[in-house]
Design a protein around this motif. Structure first.
Motif, PDB file in Angstrom:
ATOM      1  N   PHE A   1       9.941   1.445  -9.831  1.00  0.00           N
ATOM      2  CA  PHE A   1       9.751   1.217  -8.396  1.00  0.00           C
ATOM      3  C   PHE A   1       9.278   2.508  -7.759  1.00  0.00           C
ATOM      4  O   PHE A   1       9.831   3.583  -8.016  1.00  0.00           O
TER       5      PHE A   1
ATOM      6  N   ASN B   1       8.420   3.968  -3.874  1.00  0.00           N
ATOM      7  CA  ASN B   1       8.573   3.609  -2.465  1.00  0.00           C
ATOM      8  C   ASN B   1       7.356   4.062  -1.653  1.00  0.00           C
ATOM      9  O   ASN B   1       7.455   4.916  -0.780  1.00  0.00           O
ATOM     10  N   PHE B   2       6.226   3.471  -1.999  1.00  0.00           N
ATOM     11  CA  PHE B   2       4.976   3.690  -1.279  1.00  0.00           C
ATOM     12  C   PHE B   2       4.614   2.374  -0.590  1.00  0.00           C
ATOM     13  O   PHE B   2       5.017   1.315  -1.062  1.00  0.00           O
ATOM     14  N   PRO B   3       3.845   2.436   0.494  1.00  0.00           N
ATOM     15  CA  PRO B   3       3.444   1.177   1.122  1.00  0.00           C
ATOM     16  C   PRO B   3       2.627   0.309   0.158  1.00  0.00           C
ATOM     17  O   PRO B   3       1.848   0.846  -0.638  1.00  0.00           O
ATOM     18  N   LEU B   4       2.823  -0.971   0.242  1.00  0.00           N
ATOM     19  CA  LEU B   4       2.141  -1.921  -0.639  1.00  0.00           C
ATOM     20  C   LEU B   4       0.637  -1.640  -0.668  1.00  0.00           C
ATOM     21  O   LEU B   4       0.022  -1.372   0.353  1.00  0.00           O
ATOM     22  N   GLY B   5       0.073  -1.693  -1.875  1.00  0.00           N
ATOM     23  CA  GLY B   5      -1.365  -1.442  -2.008  1.00  0.00           C
ATOM     24  C   GLY B   5      -1.686  -0.034  -2.465  1.00  0.00           C
ATOM     25  O   GLY B   5      -2.851   0.331  -2.591  1.00  0.00           O
ATOM     26  N   ARG B   6      -0.636   0.777  -2.683  1.00  0.00           N
ATOM     27  CA  ARG B   6      -0.841   2.151  -3.175  1.00  0.00           C
ATOM     28  C   ARG B   6       0.131   2.421  -4.324  1.00  0.00           C
ATOM     29  O   ARG B   6       0.647   3.530  -4.486  1.00  0.00           O
ATOM     30  N   GLN B   7       0.367   1.371  -5.136  1.00  0.00           N
ATOM     31  CA  GLN B   7       1.389   1.487  -6.179  1.00  0.00           C
ATOM     32  C   GLN B   7       1.143   2.643  -7.135  1.00  0.00           C
ATOM     33  O   GLN B   7       2.064   3.215  -7.676  1.00  0.00           O
ATOM     34  N   CYS B   8      -0.131   2.956  -7.365  1.00  0.00           N
ATOM     35  CA  CYS B   8      -0.439   4.031  -8.318  1.00  0.00           C
ATOM     36  C   CYS B   8      -0.840   5.316  -7.617  1.00  0.00           C
ATOM     37  O   CYS B   8      -1.366   6.235  -8.239  1.00  0.00           O
ATOM     38  N   GLY B   9      -0.610   5.398  -6.312  1.00  0.00           N
ATOM     39  CA  GLY B   9      -0.851   6.655  -5.611  1.00  0.00           C
ATOM     40  C   GLY B   9      -1.922   6.563  -4.541  1.00  0.00           C
ATOM     41  O   GLY B   9      -2.486   5.503  -4.282  1.00  0.00           O
ATOM     42  N   ARG B  10      -2.167   7.695  -3.904  1.00  0.00           N
ATOM     43  CA  ARG B  10      -3.147   7.757  -2.825  1.00  0.00           C
ATOM     44  C   ARG B  10      -4.564   7.719  -3.399  1.00  0.00           C
ATOM     45  O   ARG B  10      -4.782   8.170  -4.522  1.00  0.00           O
TER      46      ARG B  10
ATOM     47  N   GLU C   1       7.611  10.578  -2.632  1.00  0.00           N
ATOM     48  CA  GLU C   1       7.770  10.270  -1.204  1.00  0.00           C
ATOM     49  C   GLU C   1       6.397  10.081  -0.589  1.00  0.00           C
ATOM     50  O   GLU C   1       5.504  10.914  -0.792  1.00  0.00           O
ATOM     51  N   TRP C   2       6.210   9.036   0.157  1.00  0.00           N
ATOM     52  CA  TRP C   2       4.966   8.842   0.924  1.00  0.00           C
ATOM     53  C   TRP C   2       4.993   9.821   2.093  1.00  0.00           C
ATOM     54  O   TRP C   2       6.051  10.119   2.626  1.00  0.00           O
TER      55      TRP C   2
ATOM     56  N   PHE D   1       6.684   4.591   7.165  1.00  0.00           N
ATOM     57  CA  PHE D   1       6.201   3.213   7.096  1.00  0.00           C
ATOM     58  C   PHE D   1       7.400   2.275   7.092  1.00  0.00           C
ATOM     59  O   PHE D   1       8.483   2.633   6.632  1.00  0.00           O
TER      60      PHE D   1
ATOM     61  N   MET E   1      12.847   7.919   2.954  1.00  0.00           N
ATOM     62  CA  MET E   1      12.228   6.757   3.622  1.00  0.00           C
ATOM     63  C   MET E   1      12.956   5.477   3.211  1.00  0.00           C
ATOM     64  O   MET E   1      13.167   5.226   2.030  1.00  0.00           O
TER      65      MET E   1
ATOM     66  N   TYR F   1      10.614  -6.522   1.758  1.00  0.00           N
ATOM     67  CA  TYR F   1       9.469  -7.431   1.826  1.00  0.00           C
ATOM     68  C   TYR F   1       9.902  -8.893   1.686  1.00  0.00           C
ATOM     69  O   TYR F   1       9.320  -9.785   2.294  1.00  0.00           O
TER      70      TYR F   1
ATOM     71  N   PHE G   1      -1.929  -7.815   1.198  1.00  0.00           N
ATOM     72  CA  PHE G   1      -1.499  -6.411   1.322  1.00  0.00           C
ATOM     73  C   PHE G   1      -2.653  -5.639   1.947  1.00  0.00           C
ATOM     74  O   PHE G   1      -3.798  -6.107   1.948  1.00  0.00           O
ATOM     75  N   ASP G   2      -2.352  -4.488   2.504  1.00  0.00           N
ATOM     76  CA  ASP G   2      -3.389  -3.658   3.123  1.00  0.00           C
ATOM     77  C   ASP G   2      -4.212  -3.030   1.991  1.00  0.00           C
ATOM     78  O   ASP G   2      -3.773  -2.090   1.336  1.00  0.00           O
TER      79      ASP G   2
ATOM     80  N   ASN H   1      -8.310   2.697  -8.201  1.00  0.00           N
ATOM     81  CA  ASN H   1      -7.212   3.200  -9.036  1.00  0.00           C
ATOM     82  C   ASN H   1      -5.850   3.120  -8.341  1.00  0.00           C
ATOM     83  O   ASN H   1      -4.822   3.208  -8.996  1.00  0.00           O
ATOM     84  N   CYS H   2      -5.841   2.963  -7.031  1.00  0.00           N
ATOM     85  CA  CYS H   2      -4.574   2.799  -6.298  1.00  0.00           C
ATOM     86  C   CYS H   2      -3.785   1.589  -6.823  1.00  0.00           C
ATOM     87  O   CYS H   2      -2.554   1.597  -6.812  1.00  0.00           O
ATOM     88  N   VAL H   3      -4.520   0.540  -7.207  1.00  0.00           N
ATOM     89  CA  VAL H   3      -3.851  -0.679  -7.690  1.00  0.00           C
ATOM     90  C   VAL H   3      -4.353  -1.118  -9.067  1.00  0.00           C
ATOM     91  O   VAL H   3      -3.761  -1.982  -9.700  1.00  0.00           O
TER      92      VAL H   3
ATOM     93  N   VAL I   1       0.600  -3.963 -12.816  1.00  0.00           N
ATOM     94  CA  VAL I   1       0.641  -3.371 -11.477  1.00  0.00           C
ATOM     95  C   VAL I   1       0.612  -4.544 -10.501  1.00  0.00           C
ATOM     96  O   VAL I   1      -0.430  -5.167 -10.288  1.00  0.00           O
TER      97      VAL I   1
END
Lengths: 86, 162
Positions: free
Chosen positions: A11, A13-22, A55-56, A60, B1, B6, B89-90, B99-101, B160
């Motif tokens: 898991f 704790n990043f906002p959905l849609g950035r599971q693998c990072g920025r 940490e993001w 959010f 945070m 969800y 999702f956004d 690569n983000c997803v 993912v």
């Protein structure tokens, strides 16, 4: 995720849609993937979820999620689609 | 945070939009197969539910309901040829950098540095979202995916979820 009990889960704790990072942050993406993949060979408890220590960098919450979705749909000229049974 | 709940939020939102109550999957136990390979000997397949498809494939519906289909994306496909249709999702950051997803480039990097054995030839993508046909998913879609993955010598799968 805890109720589904996938054998090995990470898991973040990043906002959905950035599971693998920025976006375009190659180093961060690599570190996250290494940590996640490490669980494959280190996990011993079926169904356990390992929290990854990231940490993001901005706040959010659920309200921000809804706001982001609304902004995205407006930018793209779309709107929330109502339920249609298929 | 604080973590976003969800599940509660989505339940409330979808029911306010007229969707029937969603029954989230729950299992009492977790299937467990000891993993006996080393990562650097592992053939790893990527599975994504972010609605990604190649420009010559049937597009996913960004507002999918009960879409049980999947696409096969060769791992060497140029990102320029990939599209993302998923409005649950956004996805704006993912459109800047898939690569983000869908971290194919990073997994290729990990292959080059010997961290993993290799990335399986074909990644699998799903659209998902608002799926009320779990039995069909488990009995029809998943066995086809498993067969494909086994056919390319996959040892492990990175899902993912989006």
């Amino acid at each position: 995720m805890a109720l589904v009990k996938a054998p090995r889960s990470a898991f973040i704790n990043f906002p959905l849609g950035r599971q693998c990072g920025r976006p375009h942050d190659t180093d961060l993406q690599i570190r996250i993937l290494k940590d996640a993949l490490n669980i494959l060979v280190t996990a011993t408890i079926p169904g356990e979820i390992i929290d990854l220590p990231y940490e993001w960098d901005e706040p959010f919450d659920w309200a921000k999620y809804l706001q982001d979705m609304q902004e995205m749909l407006e930018e793209e000229g779309s709107s929330v689609q109502e339920w249609k049974a298929k | 945070m604080t973590r976003i709940d969800y599940v509660s939020g989505l339940n409330e939102m979808y029911q306010s939009q007229g969707f029937p109550p969603y029954r989230w999957s729950e299992f009492d136990s977790s299937p467990w197969t000891p993993f006996e390979k080393l990562l650097d000997q592992t053939c790893l397949a990527l599975l994504s539910s972010a609605g990604i498809f190649r420009d010559d494939q049937e597009p996913f519906d960004p507002w999918a309901v009960n879409d049980l289909s999947f696409r096969q994306i060769p791992a060497d496909t140029l990102f320029e040829r990939l599209k993302l249709h998923h409005n649950y999702f956004d996805h704006r950051d993912a459109l800047k950098d898939l690569n983000c997803v869908f971290p194919v480039h990073r997994l290729k990097d990990l292959e080059k540095t010997g961290h993993i054995g290799h990335l399986a030839q074909t990644a699998i993508t799903l659209g998902m979202g608002r799926l009320y046909k779990r039995t069909a998913l488990q009995q029809e879609t998943v066995p086809r995916i498993v067969e494909l993955l086994k056919g390319q010598g996959t040892d492990a799968v990175l899902l993912v979820a989006a």
